[in-house]
Write a protein that holds these residues in place. Structure first.
Motif, PDB file in Angstrom:
ATOM      1  N   LEU A 203      64.545  45.246  30.461  1.00  0.00           N
ATOM      2  CA  LEU A 203      63.521  44.568  31.251  1.00  0.00           C
ATOM      3  C   LEU A 203      62.842  45.547  32.201  1.00  0.00           C
ATOM      4  O   LEU A 203      61.632  45.447  32.453  1.00  0.00           O
ATOM      5  CB  LEU A 203      64.133  43.398  32.031  1.00  0.00           C
ATOM      6  N   ILE A 206      60.366  47.472  30.106  1.00  0.00           N
ATOM      7  CA  ILE A 206      59.167  46.672  29.870  1.00  0.00           C
ATOM      8  C   ILE A 206      58.312  46.612  31.130  1.00  0.00           C
ATOM      9  O   ILE A 206      57.073  46.678  31.068  1.00  0.00           O
ATOM     10  CB  ILE A 206      59.564  45.265  29.387  1.00  0.00           C
ATOM     11  N   ALA A 207      58.968  46.508  32.295  1.00  0.00           N
ATOM     12  CA  ALA A 207      58.222  46.483  33.563  1.00  0.00           C
ATOM     13  C   ALA A 207      57.472  47.795  33.780  1.00  0.00           C
ATOM     14  O   ALA A 207      56.353  47.801  34.315  1.00  0.00           O
ATOM     15  CB  ALA A 207      59.170  46.213  34.725  1.00  0.00           C
ATOM     16  N   CYS A 284      57.226  38.547  28.594  1.00  0.00           N
ATOM     17  CA  CYS A 284      57.318  40.006  28.465  1.00  0.00           C
ATOM     18  C   CYS A 284      56.535  40.508  27.260  1.00  0.00           C
ATOM     19  O   CYS A 284      55.800  41.508  27.352  1.00  0.00           O
ATOM     20  CB  CYS A 284      58.782  40.428  28.350  1.00  0.00           C
ATOM     21  N   THR A 288      53.267  42.796  27.744  1.00  0.00           N
ATOM     22  CA  THR A 288      53.398  44.154  27.222  1.00  0.00           C
ATOM     23  C   THR A 288      52.246  44.486  26.288  1.00  0.00           C
ATOM     24  O   THR A 288      51.666  45.581  26.342  1.00  0.00           O
ATOM     25  CB  THR A 288      54.740  44.326  26.493  1.00  0.00           C
TER      26      THR A 288
END
Length: 516
Positions: A203, A206-207, A284, A288
């Motif tokens: 995560l 992805i951030a 997400c 993304t």
């Protein structure tokens, strides 16, 4: 009148309370349930909390795909806008499937996932066919593929800019597979804790992509979204393939149902963990892709073999070397979560009599299904070094959606055949109907687009029918071979293990069913 025993014998068979003791203090109660020295039953503990359940689902869904190659959907849709719609639609459809499984998980409170639900709805033969296909091909190949991605990306920072030797990748992959299986055999708690860490790591990765991308978007970098819904490039013939790719990217929402018996308060935890996880994953994935399109044109994205690396090179310069490490951690999390879930299916199948009973043995102290964890190891390593894994996955991937469709069809069937079955969580009927039709549509699409490989996959799955009648229905399992199998684990793996449901007689701190 029978004389009542007056003493307890821990080195023999009988105690004053009727328990059967072993040499290491393990015993079984009069009903045959294995117990430890503290009079507790030896069973899988309820150690999967809400946070751990969310980490299993998210950590297994998000693998290498979102970092490496999201271009499949763009290629088949033909436009940026349509590709984002497909990502959202696939997230909603996956949520429908996840909610259907949540209902099944709260009304059938047994581990095993697909296998258990097919067993309850359509009987043992159909369940065994699913189990057979998983055991001999699907799971070893799927584990080997995600493990190869781990081996490739964990070594990439060490070999940049040179190519990685193929044997080095396979050796790193073998080490990764071995470490995951060792971890799962040693401790459920540590397996869950590492899964939480790996989930937060992916995560975070992805951030790192989303935040800079959205920052550029808010600064006004919107030129790549001009004419996002240009219909001249939209290919209606490619839309089914785009949905197929999208549904594959979301696959994994069903893994918590494989460990239902280990979930704390499953009536609340299972639906909540599934709903939260699908919301997080869908958000997400969509954000993304928005970040990718903000920084890269559609042409650049289609030309890239590793989209996240290309993105990082354009936005972060030298920091892009960290992206392969995050991808490797993401793959390791998928390996860990998948093995944790599927080992429980083999454990339950053994408990039901569809696999050798040695696979239902539980470690007395660690409370892990040790042999069920290691059952995939030989086939996975074999396919890693000698098998044509990607071809195998091509003609077996459609079987996943076929059996998932059968499971959800079973939910609809149980609504009518067992209306009084307790359902703490119940979804509107249109949700499983829509999802079931989607699954069968993808299966028929596979039959149309690739009949040869699909036919081979069907043939492999159908070998489960004669296997069922030979080994299960007619009960012609060769006892000497099964005993040799047990002896192998006796000497190498099964110290302080006990079967789930048999009276145990101990020797040298090992335990086997009394009919060994």
């Amino acid at each position: 009148m029978t004389k009542k025993p007056t003493s307890t014998q821990k080195d023999g068979r009988v105690a004053t309370n009727g328990h059967v003791f072993s040499q290491n203090g393990t015993h079984s109660d009069p009903s045959g349930k294995p117990q430890g020295a503290d009079n507790r039953r030896v069973e899988l503990g309820k150690k999967v909390t809400l946070l751990r359940g969310i980490s299993i689902i998210i950590g297994t869904i998000i693998g290498a795909g979102i970092f490496i190659s999201p271009k499949g959907i763009l290629k088949h849709t033909g436009s940026v806008g349509m590709s984002l719609i497909v990502w959202i639609a696939c997230g909603v459809l996956s949520l429908f499937g996840a909610l259907s499984y949540a209902e099944l998980g709260t009304c059938i409170k047994k581990s095993g996932g697909h296998y258990t639900y097919i067993m309850e709805a359509f009987g043992p033969q159909m369940a065994f066919i699913r189990l057979w296909a998983d055991l001999i091909a699907i799971r070893p190949a799927a584990t080997a593929v995600i493990s190869l991605a781990f081996g490739q990306y964990i070594l990439e920072p060490l070999f940049m800019p040179c190519d990685i030797p193929p044997m080095a990748v396979k050796l790193a992959t073998a080490i990764g597979i071995t470490s995951v299986m060792y971890l799962n055999s040693m401790s459920v708690t540590w397996t869950a804790r590492i899964q939480i860490f790996l989930t937060f790591s992916k995560l975070l990765a992805i951030a790192i992509i989303i935040v800079p991308g959205l920052y550029q978007l808010f600064k006004g970098e919107t030129r790549n979204f001009d004419n996002a819904f240009e219909l001249t490039n939209v290919k209606l013939s490619g839309m089914p393939l785009a949905f197929y790719s999208g549904m594959y990217a979301y696959a994994g929402w069903f893994y918590l149902n494989f460990v239902t018996e280990e979930v704390d308060n499953p009536e609340r935890t299972v639906p909540l963990a599934i709903s939260i996880s699908m919301l997080v994953v869908t958000s997400c994935y969509v954000l993304t892709n928005v970040a990718y399109y903000t920084v890269m044109t559609a042409e650049e994205l289609l030309a890239s073999d590793a989209v996240a690396v290309t993105f990082a090179e354009k936005m972060m310069g030298n920091f892009s070397i960290a992206v392969p490490v995050f991808v490797a951690l993401s793959c390791y999390g998928s390996m860990n979560g998948g093995l944790f879930a599927y080992s429980r299916m083999f454990y339950v199948a053994s408990r039901e009599g569809h696999l050798p009973e040695v696979l239902s043995m539980i470690h007395v102290r660690r409370h892990t299904p040790l042999t069920a964890v290691f059952i995939l190891y030989p086939m996975t390593i074999l396919q890693l070094f000698v098998g044509d894994i990607y071809s195998l996955l091509n003609f077996m991937s459609f079987l996943r959606w076929l059996f998932i469709g059968v499971v959800v069809l079973g939910l609809i069937y149980l609504r009518y055949t067992k209306p009084d079955l307790p359902r703490p969580f119940k979804v509107p009927l249109f949700i499983p109907v829509v999802f079931c039709l989607t699954c069968f549509f993808m299966v028929f699409l596979s039959l149309y687009s690739d009949p040869v490989n699909t036919g081979i996959g069907f043939a492999i799955a159908l070998t489960g029918i004669p296997a069922y009648y030979i080994f299960i229905y007619y009960n012609h399992r060769p006892k000497p071979r099964i005993n040799l199998f047990k002896c192998f684990f006796f000497f190498f793996f099964l110290q302080n293990c006990t079967p789930h449901t048999h009276t145990v007689h101990m020797s040298n701190a090992y335990c086997f069913p009394e009919n060994c």
